[in-house]
Design an enzyme around this catalytic site. Sequence first.
Site, short mmCIF file in Angstrom:
data_model
loop_
_atom_site.label_atom_id
_atom_site.label_comp_id
_atom_site.label_asym_id
_atom_site.label_seq_id
_atom_site.Cartn_x
_atom_site.Cartn_y
_atom_site.Cartn_z
N ASN A 37 -9.52 5.45 2.95
CA ASN A 37 -8.36 5.38 2.07
C ASN A 37 -8.15 6.71 1.36
O ASN A 37 -9.06 7.52 1.24
CB ASN A 37 -8.52 4.25 1.05
CG ASN A 37 -7.90 2.95 1.55
OD1 ASN A 37 -6.70 2.88 1.79
ND2 ASN A 37 -8.72 1.93 1.73
N ASP A 51 -9.66 2.48 -3.46
CA ASP A 51 -8.60 2.33 -2.47
C ASP A 51 -7.67 3.54 -2.58
O ASP A 51 -8.13 4.67 -2.62
CB ASP A 51 -7.89 0.98 -2.70
CG ASP A 51 -7.25 0.42 -1.45
OD1 ASP A 51 -6.77 1.20 -0.62
OD2 ASP A 51 -7.21 -0.82 -1.30
N GLU A 103 0.86 -1.20 0.00
CA GLU A 103 0.00 0.00 0.00
C GLU A 103 0.88 1.23 0.00
O GLU A 103 2.10 1.16 0.03
CB GLU A 103 -0.88 0.01 1.26
CG GLU A 103 -2.38 -0.20 1.00
CD GLU A 103 -3.10 1.08 0.55
OE1 GLU A 103 -2.45 2.05 0.14
OE2 GLU A 103 -4.34 1.09 0.61
#
Length: 292
Positions: free
Chosen positions: A155, A203, A20
């Site tokens: 997010n 996301d 991420e």
Amino acid sequence: MHHDHSPAGIWAQGDYELGEGARWVDGRLVFVDILTGRLFEAPGSAPSSGPARELLRLDVPLGAVAPVQGRPGHWIAAAGTGIALLDPDGRTEWLARPEDHTRVHTRMNDGVCDPHGRFWAGSMAYDATPGAGSLYRTDPDGSVHRVLDGLTIVNGPAFTADGSTMYVADSAAGVIHRCTLDRAGDVLEKAEFALLTNGGSPDGMTVDTDGRLWTAIWGRGTVHRYEPDGTLTATVRLPVPQPTSVCLLPTGGSLLVTTARHGLTGDHGLSGAVLSVPTDAAAPPAAAYTMH
């Protein structure tokens, strides 16, 4: 709307469970593997087939980092239950741990600095309890403020170049919100910018130099590009189901995408690697946290 079928290459090999937080910092890509608390860097030149280099490792989940202005190798991080300053050895100085006393077990998730040098980071429940997530803003004096609550999996966020508009995703709800901010960083207005109805979850995200929003769509194996008015004008298809964050190079040429193998069984192909897709779009490097 065009579908981009250019092949995805590998920017950094790896088997990251929950890669991420892809950010362009000092001429190279940095990203995290959230649940193992690790920060990595990958070479800034053409894609290397090799693995990324581990920069530091925490004993708590590491959601995302941003560089600290004027202090190379130092980071501000969304980690564990709060916000911390990290030195090059991974030592933590906690600014606040607002998620210590929540009604369900929660952790910090994605985070980024705005163009004014403030660090924004969201939280989520480990079991994705609805409404347990919040968005926090860390000001240059180190104070941490809860700006939004009642979200589920926070997010992003991502900011326009002047810092007046913030996009933030509530991934579980399939929604991207668009918020207008005042100079102090408080939300003046929050509106629904995009709603995903096909089961995908927005996301990690970034805003390119043309003001368009790019977001990874977890569960659908795509990246979406939205115009400032919310129109979806491009869908990039990826060979993996769980892209998690996106990063555009300042010079253009590549869209970099972190991916996750979390929850996948059997042969999961390229899931867990950092992918690269050719593109003409560009975005500024990651903004730094400005400490006073």
